[in-house]
Scaffold this active site. Structure first.
Site, PDB file in Angstrom:
ATOM      1  N   GLY A 159       0.824  -1.205   0.000  1.00  0.00           N
ATOM      2  CA  GLY A 159       0.000   0.000   0.000  1.00  0.00           C
ATOM      3  C   GLY A 159       0.855   1.250   0.000  1.00  0.00           C
ATOM      4  O   GLY A 159       0.425   2.293  -0.511  1.00  0.00           O
ATOM      5  N   HIS A 183      12.655 -12.318  -6.424  1.00  0.00           N
ATOM      6  CA  HIS A 183      11.736 -11.605  -5.528  1.00  0.00           C
ATOM      7  C   HIS A 183      12.219 -10.174  -5.289  1.00  0.00           C
ATOM      8  O   HIS A 183      11.445  -9.212  -5.377  1.00  0.00           O
ATOM      9  CB  HIS A 183      11.637 -12.365  -4.200  1.00  0.00           C
ATOM     10  CG  HIS A 183      10.670 -11.792  -3.221  1.00  0.00           C
ATOM     11  ND1 HIS A 183       9.496 -12.439  -2.864  1.00  0.00           N
ATOM     12  CD2 HIS A 183      10.679 -10.633  -2.508  1.00  0.00           C
ATOM     13  CE1 HIS A 183       8.835 -11.699  -1.985  1.00  0.00           C
ATOM     14  NE2 HIS A 183       9.538 -10.600  -1.746  1.00  0.00           N
ATOM     15  N   GLU A 184      13.517 -10.029  -5.006  1.00  0.00           N
ATOM     16  CA  GLU A 184      14.061  -8.696  -4.728  1.00  0.00           C
ATOM     17  C   GLU A 184      14.139  -7.836  -5.985  1.00  0.00           C
ATOM     18  O   GLU A 184      13.912  -6.621  -5.928  1.00  0.00           O
ATOM     19  CB  GLU A 184      15.443  -8.815  -4.073  1.00  0.00           C
ATOM     20  CG  GLU A 184      15.443  -9.570  -2.755  1.00  0.00           C
ATOM     21  CD  GLU A 184      14.371  -9.103  -1.791  1.00  0.00           C
ATOM     22  OE1 GLU A 184      14.125  -7.883  -1.703  1.00  0.00           O
ATOM     23  OE2 GLU A 184      13.759  -9.962  -1.130  1.00  0.00           O
ATOM     24  N   HIS A 213      10.922  -6.144  -6.491  1.00  0.00           N
ATOM     25  CA  HIS A 213      10.771  -4.946  -5.653  1.00  0.00           C
ATOM     26  C   HIS A 213      11.424  -3.730  -6.315  1.00  0.00           C
ATOM     27  O   HIS A 213      10.882  -2.620  -6.259  1.00  0.00           O
ATOM     28  CB  HIS A 213      11.404  -5.168  -4.280  1.00  0.00           C
ATOM     29  CG  HIS A 213      10.520  -5.884  -3.311  1.00  0.00           C
ATOM     30  ND1 HIS A 213       9.248  -5.464  -3.006  1.00  0.00           N
ATOM     31  CD2 HIS A 213      10.732  -7.014  -2.575  1.00  0.00           C
ATOM     32  CE1 HIS A 213       8.707  -6.291  -2.128  1.00  0.00           C
ATOM     33  NE2 HIS A 213       9.575  -7.235  -1.847  1.00  0.00           N
ATOM     34  N   CYS A 259       6.719 -12.250   2.294  1.00  0.00           N
ATOM     35  CA  CYS A 259       7.373 -10.961   2.061  1.00  0.00           C
ATOM     36  C   CYS A 259       7.306 -10.123   3.323  1.00  0.00           C
ATOM     37  O   CYS A 259       6.251 -10.045   3.967  1.00  0.00           O
ATOM     38  CB  CYS A 259       6.697 -10.235   0.897  1.00  0.00           C
ATOM     39  SG  CYS A 259       7.450  -8.644   0.492  1.00  0.00           S
TER      40      CYS A 259
END
Length: 219
Positions: A34, A177-178, A181, A135
């Site tokens: 968010g 995964h990183e 981001h 996460c």
């Protein structure tokens, strides 16, 4: 009714006074889903800035949070800094806080704490493996995510030295995964929706819903 409202206003004002001014990044906590920064593509780091105080503070903050949360990976946007930097680590099998069978099944390996700056990724094996991920920016939930089996990672470390790594299995999963981001992506974008799970669902039932959740690190 008026008394309750006045008491609530007093509590909020007291809380804001006690907290003081809002903190500035890099945070000592991990931002949660968010937060707009998690959806922004992070900026490339100017290598000439690596030895400046802001960058050193960023690296130290990543190390601190990785230590106290025991996270496998953490990207700079997760602590409020939109730069292409992430940290990664993985314990050896003797200190892994789960079954050694799981460690072997996932193809896990010991990864000493390390920082990657301006990382670039190339896929070496396009076979995808489904496995469970969680996460730190969506604490308390997990889901199955398909990831490429083998990748090539290249970039520089916190000292500006070039490095590369052919990673596979679980290590490749952490890296992907990183990297997501850093590109403003979230694991919920790739997950199998039916596998999204609250990791504490059974504990919640056992305690009749009386569960306290904090987003502060353990220390």
């Amino acid at each position: 009714m008026l008394k309750k409202m006045n008491l609530r206003i007093f509590k909020l004002r007291y809380q804001n006074w006690w907290l003081g001014k809002p903190p500035t990044p890099p945070y000592k906590h991990v931002v949660q889903i968010g937060d707009p920064i998690l959806r922004i593509k992070a900026k490339v780091v100017d290598p000439s800035t690596l030895k400046t105080d802001p960058m050193i503070k960023l690296f130290n903050r990543l190390y601190y949070l990785m230590t106290v949360t025991k996270a496998a990976g953490l990207a700079a946007p997760q602590i409020g800094v939109s730069l292409r930097v992430f940290a990664i680590q993985c314990p050896d099998v003797t200190t892994f806080n789960a079954s050694p069978v799981l460690y072997e099944r996932r193809g896990m390996e010991h990864i000493p704490f390390q920082i990657w700056v301006n990382p670039e990724m190339k896929i070496l094996d396009y076979d995808r493996i489904d496995d469970e991920e969680c996460c730190e920016s969506m604490r308390g939930y997990s889901a199955e995510i398909p990831r490429f089996k083998k990748i090539l990672l290249s970039g520089i470390d916190e000292k500006g030295e070039e490095k590369s790594w052919e990673a596979k299995d679980w290590s490749a999963r952490i890296i992907q995964h990183e990297m997501d981001h850093l590109d403003g992506k979230f694991f919920t974008d790739l997950m199998n929706p039916k596998t999204l799970t609250c990791t504490n669902w059974d504990v919640i039932n056992h305690h009749r819903g009386r569960i306290y959740t904090t987003y502060m690190p353990d220390r």
